[in-house]
Every structure is written in structure tokens, then in C-alpha cells.
Enzyme design. Structure first.
Site, PDB file in Angstrom:
ATOM      1  N   LYS A 196     -28.905 -33.843  18.260  1.00 45.71           N
ATOM      2  CA  LYS A 196     -27.680 -34.637  18.114  1.00 45.71           C
ATOM      3  C   LYS A 196     -26.602 -33.819  17.399  1.00 45.71           C
ATOM      4  O   LYS A 196     -26.732 -33.503  16.221  1.00 45.71           O
ATOM      5  CB  LYS A 196     -27.929 -35.914  17.308  1.00 45.71           C
ATOM      6  CG  LYS A 196     -26.730 -36.855  17.431  1.00 45.71           C
ATOM      7  CD  LYS A 196     -26.601 -37.855  16.325  1.00 45.71           C
ATOM      8  CE  LYS A 196     -25.918 -37.332  15.099  1.00 45.71           C
ATOM      9  NZ  LYS A 196     -24.477 -37.055  15.265  1.00 45.71           N
ATOM     10  N   GLY A 248     -26.612 -30.360   7.062  1.00 46.09           N
ATOM     11  CA  GLY A 248     -25.496 -31.246   6.756  1.00 46.09           C
ATOM     12  C   GLY A 248     -25.408 -31.492   5.262  1.00 46.09           C
ATOM     13  O   GLY A 248     -25.812 -30.644   4.462  1.00 46.09           O
ATOM     14  N   SER A 249     -24.926 -32.680   4.902  1.00 47.18           N
ATOM     15  CA  SER A 249     -24.687 -32.946   3.487  1.00 47.18           C
ATOM     16  C   SER A 249     -25.986 -33.222   2.729  1.00 47.18           C
ATOM     17  O   SER A 249     -26.968 -33.704   3.307  1.00 47.18           O
ATOM     18  CB  SER A 249     -23.751 -34.150   3.342  1.00 47.18           C
ATOM     19  OG  SER A 249     -24.359 -35.291   3.897  1.00 47.18           O
ATOM     20  N   THR A 250     -25.952 -32.960   1.444  1.00 46.72           N
ATOM     21  CA  THR A 250     -27.118 -33.225   0.600  1.00 46.72           C
ATOM     22  C   THR A 250     -27.422 -34.727   0.575  1.00 46.72           C
ATOM     23  O   THR A 250     -28.586 -35.130   0.571  1.00 46.72           O
ATOM     24  CB  THR A 250     -26.871 -32.659  -0.815  1.00 46.72           C
ATOM     25  OG1 THR A 250     -26.757 -31.238  -0.683  1.00 46.72           O
ATOM     26  CG2 THR A 250     -27.997 -32.984  -1.766  1.00 46.72           C
ATOM     27  N   GLY A 253     -29.297 -35.512   3.635  1.00 43.86           N
ATOM     28  CA  GLY A 253     -30.602 -34.851   3.488  1.00 43.86           C
ATOM     29  C   GLY A 253     -31.557 -35.706   2.666  1.00 43.86           C
ATOM     30  O   GLY A 253     -32.740 -35.844   2.999  1.00 43.86           O
ATOM     31  N   GLU A 270     -31.283 -28.071   5.620  1.00 41.56           N
ATOM     32  CA  GLU A 270     -30.338 -27.058   5.135  1.00 41.56           C
ATOM     33  C   GLU A 270     -29.106 -27.821   4.699  1.00 41.56           C
ATOM     34  O   GLU A 270     -28.384 -28.381   5.530  1.00 41.56           O
ATOM     35  CB  GLU A 270     -30.059 -26.042   6.255  1.00 41.56           C
ATOM     36  CG  GLU A 270     -29.518 -24.737   5.732  1.00 41.56           C
ATOM     37  CD  GLU A 270     -28.017 -24.683   5.833  1.00 41.56           C
ATOM     38  OE1 GLU A 270     -27.358 -25.014   4.829  1.00 41.56           O
ATOM     39  OE2 GLU A 270     -27.514 -24.309   6.892  1.00 41.56           O
ATOM     40  N   CYS A 304     -21.415 -23.732   4.456  1.00 43.25           N
ATOM     41  CA  CYS A 304     -22.307 -24.189   3.381  1.00 43.25           C
ATOM     42  C   CYS A 304     -22.575 -23.060   2.382  1.00 43.25           C
ATOM     43  O   CYS A 304     -22.807 -23.302   1.210  1.00 43.25           O
ATOM     44  CB  CYS A 304     -23.602 -24.724   3.955  1.00 43.25           C
ATOM     45  SG  CYS A 304     -24.277 -23.659   5.224  1.00 43.25           S
ATOM     46  N   GLU A 401     -19.588 -29.506  -4.224  1.00 39.68           N
ATOM     47  CA  GLU A 401     -19.192 -28.829  -2.993  1.00 39.68           C
ATOM     48  C   GLU A 401     -17.886 -29.437  -2.470  1.00 39.68           C
ATOM     49  O   GLU A 401     -17.804 -30.634  -2.228  1.00 39.68           O
ATOM     50  CB  GLU A 401     -20.299 -28.992  -1.937  1.00 39.68           C
ATOM     51  CG  GLU A 401     -20.020 -28.217  -0.683  1.00 39.68           C
ATOM     52  CD  GLU A 401     -21.152 -28.303   0.341  1.00 39.68           C
ATOM     53  OE1 GLU A 401     -21.631 -29.417   0.606  1.00 39.68           O
ATOM     54  OE2 GLU A 401     -21.539 -27.253   0.869  1.00 39.68           O
TER      55      GLU A 401
HETATM   56  P1  NAI Z   1     -23.070 -35.445   7.233  1.00 35.35           P
HETATM   57  O1  NAI Z   1     -24.240 -34.941   6.498  1.00 35.35           O
HETATM   58  O2  NAI Z   1     -22.776 -36.911   7.199  1.00 35.35           O
HETATM   59  O3  NAI Z   1     -23.196 -35.053   8.794  1.00 35.35           O
HETATM   60  C1  NAI Z   1     -24.072 -34.077   9.323  1.00 35.35           C
HETATM   61  C2  NAI Z   1     -24.795 -34.637  10.539  1.00 35.35           C
HETATM   62  O4  NAI Z   1     -25.672 -35.701  10.130  1.00 35.35           O
HETATM   63  C3  NAI Z   1     -23.896 -35.255  11.609  1.00 35.35           C
HETATM   64  O5  NAI Z   1     -24.420 -34.964  12.877  1.00 35.35           O
HETATM   65  C4  NAI Z   1     -24.001 -36.745  11.325  1.00 35.35           C
HETATM   66  O6  NAI Z   1     -23.734 -37.560  12.445  1.00 35.35           O
HETATM   67  C5  NAI Z   1     -25.442 -36.876  10.897  1.00 35.35           C
HETATM   68  N1  NAI Z   1     -25.759 -38.034  10.060  1.00 35.35           N
HETATM   69  C6  NAI Z   1     -24.934 -38.745   9.245  1.00 35.35           C
HETATM   70  N2  NAI Z   1     -25.619 -39.724   8.621  1.00 35.35           N
HETATM   71  C7  NAI Z   1     -26.902 -39.641   9.051  1.00 35.35           C
HETATM   72  C8  NAI Z   1     -28.102 -40.371   8.754  1.00 35.35           C
HETATM   73  N3  NAI Z   1     -28.109 -41.393   7.891  1.00 35.35           N
HETATM   74  N4  NAI Z   1     -29.242 -39.997   9.360  1.00 35.35           N
HETATM   75  C9  NAI Z   1     -29.263 -38.957  10.211  1.00 35.35           C
HETATM   76  N5  NAI Z   1     -28.174 -38.246  10.541  1.00 35.35           N
HETATM   77  C10 NAI Z   1     -27.002 -38.562   9.959  1.00 35.35           C
HETATM   78  O7  NAI Z   1     -21.816 -34.624   6.757  1.00 35.35           O
HETATM   79  P2  NAI Z   1     -20.264 -35.066   6.767  1.00 35.35           P
HETATM   80  O8  NAI Z   1     -20.099 -36.487   6.335  1.00 35.35           O
HETATM   81  O9  NAI Z   1     -19.711 -34.731   8.091  1.00 35.35           O
HETATM   82  O10 NAI Z   1     -19.663 -34.103   5.645  1.00 35.35           O
HETATM   83  C11 NAI Z   1     -19.710 -34.487   4.285  1.00 35.35           C
HETATM   84  C12 NAI Z   1     -19.917 -33.306   3.383  1.00 35.35           C
HETATM   85  O11 NAI Z   1     -21.161 -32.704   3.683  1.00 35.35           O
HETATM   86  C13 NAI Z   1     -18.921 -32.180   3.530  1.00 35.35           C
HETATM   87  O12 NAI Z   1     -17.781 -32.421   2.788  1.00 35.35           O
HETATM   88  C14 NAI Z   1     -19.716 -31.011   3.023  1.00 35.35           C
HETATM   89  O13 NAI Z   1     -19.639 -30.972   1.621  1.00 35.35           O
HETATM   90  C15 NAI Z   1     -21.133 -31.321   3.437  1.00 35.35           C
HETATM   91  N6  NAI Z   1     -21.527 -30.622   4.678  1.00 35.35           N
HETATM   92  C16 NAI Z   1     -22.399 -29.585   4.582  1.00 35.35           C
HETATM   93  C17 NAI Z   1     -22.738 -28.875   5.710  1.00 35.35           C
HETATM   94  C18 NAI Z   1     -23.658 -27.723   5.658  1.00 35.35           C
HETATM   95  O14 NAI Z   1     -23.555 -26.833   6.511  1.00 35.35           O
HETATM   96  N7  NAI Z   1     -24.601 -27.674   4.751  1.00 35.35           N
HETATM   97  C19 NAI Z   1     -22.154 -29.183   7.017  1.00 35.35           C
HETATM   98  C20 NAI Z   1     -21.301 -30.337   7.032  1.00 35.35           C
HETATM   99  C21 NAI Z   1     -21.003 -31.006   5.886  1.00 35.35           C
END
Ligand code: NAI
Ligand code: MG
Length: 499
Positions: A196, A248-250, A253, A270, A304, A401
Site C-alpha cells: 500500500k 513511516g511515522s513513529t 509504527g 523503519e 527520515c 522530527e
Molecule cells: P504516516 O506514518 O501516517 O504514513 C505512512 C504510511 O502509513 C502511509 O502509507 C499511511 O497511509 C499509512 N498509515 C497511516 N496510518 C496507518 C495505520 N493506522 N495503520 C497502517 N498504516 C497506516 O505518516 P504521515 O502522517 O504521512 O507523516 C507524519 C510524520 O511522519 C511526518 O511529519 C514525518 O515526521 C514522519 N514520516 C516519516 C517517514 C520516514 O521515512 N520514516 C516517512 C513519512 C513520514
């Protein structure tokens, strides 16, 4: 300060006023609507729902993509399970490898189109998509294709077995590259996939689905379903998933960790980072400053492992700060499709709001804010490159972050002091060290609690190198030989017969 800024602006206007060098949008075909890629076909979502994907540099809608619900997720997981049982796990490893090589070559053939779509959909400069994201994605497929028939050599004494169906959830900062990081090792190890992409940046993953279809990968081996966090949650919670790979976000995670607690699902996470970039007084300063700029400002800080905290040894602080400010003024912020652009669009309005919130917090906390005087476009989501000095170690801008083009700068005197400061964060994904002395590099790399430490360089990626974090940056490694293990059951004794 204002006069000084104006002088700098005059000095650097010529650097900024380069003739436009736009890449052509015509290099890409984007359909007005995309369905879900399930069982080798594009199919309408059972949810019947779609949402728009916009270009963050112009706020224009690029396409409509399907919003998969739990029934769609179930359909995709079932397709992946059937493909695993009937086809993929039985296929000779060498044959699996051929498919992965084919996907790698097709990514290279379509590199220009993929780069253009990546930039239009996500806002990153075309230079980044063209020179980094797309080639790195292809390289991951090439690298893991080579491992497919050599797994017993990767794990001597073991009989590696695939896990089954992998559910993979990726973020918006490196959409195609993250898809490659997740899909390539799964296929090499004999697992099937339901992936996804992030809701703001699904288009290159859907293009990858077209490539996978054209490559004749057996139906159901890779399924790509689009949707929001709810779709991701349905995938995590599906009973027939054997492994979750998430970037994605902590916060998310942690939700995933709770959701899979007590199940047999394996996971690699990650998550976020707050990397320290450390400049010692014996470092080649111009090179170090360039590394710092590359580490946090290119790619809008949407990385990240971005080097978002700079620590400079006190004796060279003034010199480094002046060089940094000078270099900041030359950075071109604007149209991501222009080949001269250094900093493109912030990926979404929400992310821009988050960054602006931190700019306010930083000033309220008493730090001094310095921004480049560059003009930014009136439309779309843009942010000037920003540095904060006078930053307290406990401040939110140095602990949390931000995920934007924002750098905090602090000073230090001794190795021990900077090691303590660098490690004083909940994260531990990456770090950078700039010094002329090998002994200092070794001292720091062994004491910094970070998954990757770059020495006299920054943000270097190679498919052969493992990547992953400590502490709240997650666990498990992606890339390299280490990236195979999380997709394998390595509990069985050695028997080479199967391979
Ligand atoms: P997010 O963690 O919400 O999104 C990442 C992915 O997870 C997306 O595909 C999203 O649809 C999915 N997702 C969201 N909620 C979920 C859930 N409950 N269960 C399973 N999957 C889920 O990140 P977001 O809201 O786009 O960004 C927020 C913050 O996260 C950013 O400001 C940044 O600090 C951090 N981030 C870190 C990343 C990294 O590479 N480590 C990448 C993107 C964001
Ligand atoms: Mg988009």
C-alpha cells in the site's frame, strides 16, 4: 540583519536567475483514474470510492486513485496467498530471479517517465527523482535479483524458507524507491506481496504495477492497493498476513506494534529520525558544509535520515555558520520540474503546516531563526530553507522530527560532549561525522547510537548496505544481505536440496 540579507540577495541573485530548464510533462502518461492492482489485473475497488492525488507544486489534481476498503484488502491478500501456494514458492529460485531482473530493466527503460511522475505527484526536484530515486529503485531490483538463487550462501548452515504473504506500507517521501526496497527482497526470498503506497504519492507505485503486469509476473505475486491509513490498518490486521514491513511515522509504527502483538506476524519498522551531523575543527569545511546542505535541504528535508541537527566544534563555529548562510542564499526554491531547482514543493499542505508550526515553536523557545531571502512561489506548498542558532538541547526543535528544510545548530568542545548530545534523542537512525582523523571517525561510529553513520559524506545509499534504526527509529534492516533475513524463516537446519 535586513541589510546584510539584502547584500547577500544581490550577491546571489545571479545564481538564482538561471534560465528556466523545465523537464517536459509530456514525458509521462498519467491516466485520469487508477484502479487497484489485484491478481495481475487493474480492478475497480469494491468500495467504489476514489480520491484525488494532487501536484503539491501547483495544487492541481493529477488523477483519481482507488480507496481500498477492508473487502478490497481481503481480496488482495487472498490473491497473494493463492499465488504463494500455487506458483511462487514452488518456482525454481533462478526463475524468480529472472522476473526480478526483468522488472529492474523495465524501470531503467521507463526511467524518464517514472522521474517525471514522481516529481509531479510528490513535489521533489526532477534532479532528485531522475538522479537518485529512480536509479536507486532499479538498483535494488538488480541487487536482489542476484540473491534469489543464492540464499543458502547468504545463510550458511541454514535452510532459508519464505514466510508467505508480506503486507507492506510505505510513506510519501521516496514513493518508488520505498516500493522497490520492499518488493525486491520479498520476491527474491520467495514471498508474495500486498503493497500500500502513501495516499499523496501513489502514482509511481501504480506505474510499477503496470511494469509488473508487462513483465508477466505471475498474477497475485505482487498486488498494489491504494488508500489511506484505514487501508493500511486493514492490511496490518488481516489474519492471513505473515509479515509486515512498514516505513513511516513513529506514531503509526507504535500502532502497528500494538496491533500485531501476540500474533505470529513478523515485522520490520523503519520510523522517524533526528540525525546529528557533526563537524570537527579539522574537517574540510567547504566539503562539510556542502554535506550538511545536501543532508537537510535537498529533498525539502523529507528524509527520515536527514541531518537535521548540526553540531559544530566551537573553534570553527563562526566560519561554518558564515559558509552555511552563504550557501543557503544560493539554493533555488521553486518549480520541481525545473532542472535548476534545489528545493521543490513540500509534499502536502498538512506537512507544510507541521513545518510552520515548528518554525513558531523554535522562535518561542528562544532560538534565533535565519531564513534564506529567496522568493517562493505564491501557489503550491513551499518553505524557505531555515536554520536555527542558539538552540537548547532540550528544545522541541532539536528533539522532535520536523521533516522539513529546517536545521538546528549547536556547538561542542570535546568528543565526549558531542557523543552525549548526538545520542540525546529518542531516535537513532543515522548520523554524520566530518573530520580529517580516522581515529575520531572510529571513536564516534562505535559510540553513536545510530543505524547508519556516514563519515565525510552524507545520504549515500547503495543496495548492498543495510539501513535501519535504533530506539524509536524502529527495528530490522532493509538493504544488503541483512535485508533478506526479515523475509525468511531461518530456524531450519541446513539442507541444500530444495535449491
Ligand atoms: P504516516 O506514518 O501516517 O504514513 C505512512 C504510511 O502509513 C502511509 O502509507 C499511511 O497511509 C499509512 N498509515 C497511516 N496510518 C496507518 C495505520 N493506522 N495503520 C497502517 N498504516 C497506516 O505518516 P504521515 O502522517 O504521512 O507523516 C507524519 C510524520 O511522519 C511526518 O511529519 C514525518 O515526521 C514522519 N514520516 C516519516 C517517514 C520516514 O521515512 N520514516 C516517512 C513519512 C513520514
Ligand atoms: Mg500527490
Amino acid at each position: 540583519m535586513a541589510t546584510k540579507n539584502n547584500t547577500l540577495k544581490l550577491k546571489f541573485d545571479s545564481a538564482r536567475n538561471l534560465a528556466p530548464a523545465p523537464e517536459s510533462k509530456n514525458a509521462a502518461t498519467i491516466a485520469s483514474r487508477y484502479d487497484l492492482f489485484v491478481n495481475g489485473k487493474f480492478e475497480k475497488p469494491l468500495s467504489r470510492k476514489y480520491f484525488g492525488s494532487i501536484n503539491p507544486a501547483t495544487e492541481e489534481k493529477l488523477s483519481e486513485i482507488a480507496d481500498a476498503n477492508a473487502a478490497d484488502v481481503d481480496k488482495a491478500v487472498k490473491a497473494a496467498r493463492v499465488a504463494y501456494d500455487r506458483t511462487w514458492k514452488k518456482m525454481p529460485a533462478k526463475e524468480r530471479g529472472k522476473y526480478i531482473f526483468r522488472i529492474a530493466r523495465m524501470i531503467q527503460e521507463k526511467a524518464r517517465e517514472l522521474s517525471v511522475i514522481e516529481t509531479l505527484d510528490g513535489g521533489k526536484p526532477i534532479r532528485e527523482s531522475r538522479d537518485f530515486d529512480v536509479p536507486t529503485a532499479a538498483n535494488h531490483f538488480f541487487y536482489y535479483a542476484g540473491w534469489a538463487d543464492k540464499l543458502p550462501f547468504a545463510f550458511p548452515g541454514k535452510d532459508p524458507e519464505p514466510l508467505g504473504v508480506a503486507g507492506q506500507i510505505i510513506p510519501w517521501n521516496f514513493p518508488l524507491m520505498m516500493a522497490a526496497w520492499k518488493i525486491a527482497p520479498s520476491l527474491a526470498t520467495g514471498n508474495t506481496v500486498v503493497l500500500k503506497p502513501a495516499e499523496n504519492t501513489s502514482l509511481t507505485a501504480l506505474k510499477l504495477a503496470e511494469i509488473i503486469q508487462e513483465a508477466d509476473l505471475p498474477p497475485g505475486v505482487v498486488n498494489i492497493i491504494t488508500g489511506t491509513g484505514a487501508t493500511g490498518a486493514a492490511l496490518v490486521n488481516h489474519a492471513d498476513i505473515n509479515k509486515i514491513a512498514f516505513t513511516g511515522s513513529t506514531d503509526v509504527g507504535k500502532i502497528i506494534q500494538r496491533a500485531i502483538a501476540g500474533t505470529n506476524k513478523k515485522a520490520t519498522l523503519e520510523l522517524g529520525g533526528k540525525a546529528a551531523n557533526i563537524i570537527f575543527d579539522d574537517a574540510p569545511l567547504d566539503q562539510a558544509v556542502e554535506g550538511v546542505i545536501n543532508g537537510i535541504f535537498f529533498n525539502q528535508g523529507h528524509v527520515c535520515c536527514a541531518g537535521s541537527r548540526l553540531y559544530v566544534q566551537e573553534s570553527v563555529y563562526k566560519q561554518v555558520l558564515r559558509k552555511l548562510k552563504d550557501r543557503l542564499e544560493t539554493l533555488i526554491v521553486g518549480d520541481p520540474m525545473d532542472k535548476n531547482t534545489d528545493i521543490g514543493a513540500i509534499n502536502s499542505k498538512e506537512q507544510l503546516n507541521t513545518i510552520n508550526k515548528y518554525l513558531k515553536i523554535g522562535q518561542q523557545e528562544g532560538a534565533e531563526m535565519y531564513q534564506s531571502s529567496v522568493d517562493i512561489p505564491g501557489k503550491g506548498f513551499f518553505c524557505r530553507p531555515t536554520i536555527f542558532t542558539n538552540v537548547a538541547q532540550s528544545s522541541r526543535i532539536s528533539q522532535e522530527e520536523i521533516f522539513g528544510p529546517v536545521l538546528t545548530i549547536q556547538t561542542f568542545r570535546t568528543d565526549d560532549e558531542v557523543i552525549e548530545k548526538a545520542n540525546n534523542t529518542p531516535y537513532g537512525l543515522s548520523a554524520g561525522v566530518w573530520t580529517d582523523k580516522g581515529s575520531k571517525i572510529f571513536n564516534l561510529t562505535t559510540k553513536l547510537r545510530a543505524g547508519v553513520v556516514w563519515a565525510n559524506t552524507y545520504n549515500q545509499f547503495d543496495p548492498t548496505s543495510p539501513f535501519g534504526g535504533y530506539k524509536e527509529s524502529g527495528y530490522g534492516r532493509e538493504g544488503g544481505l541483512h535485508g533478506l533475513a526479515p523475509y525468511l524463516n531461518l530456524d531450519k537446519d541446513c539442507s541444500f536440496n530444495r535449491w
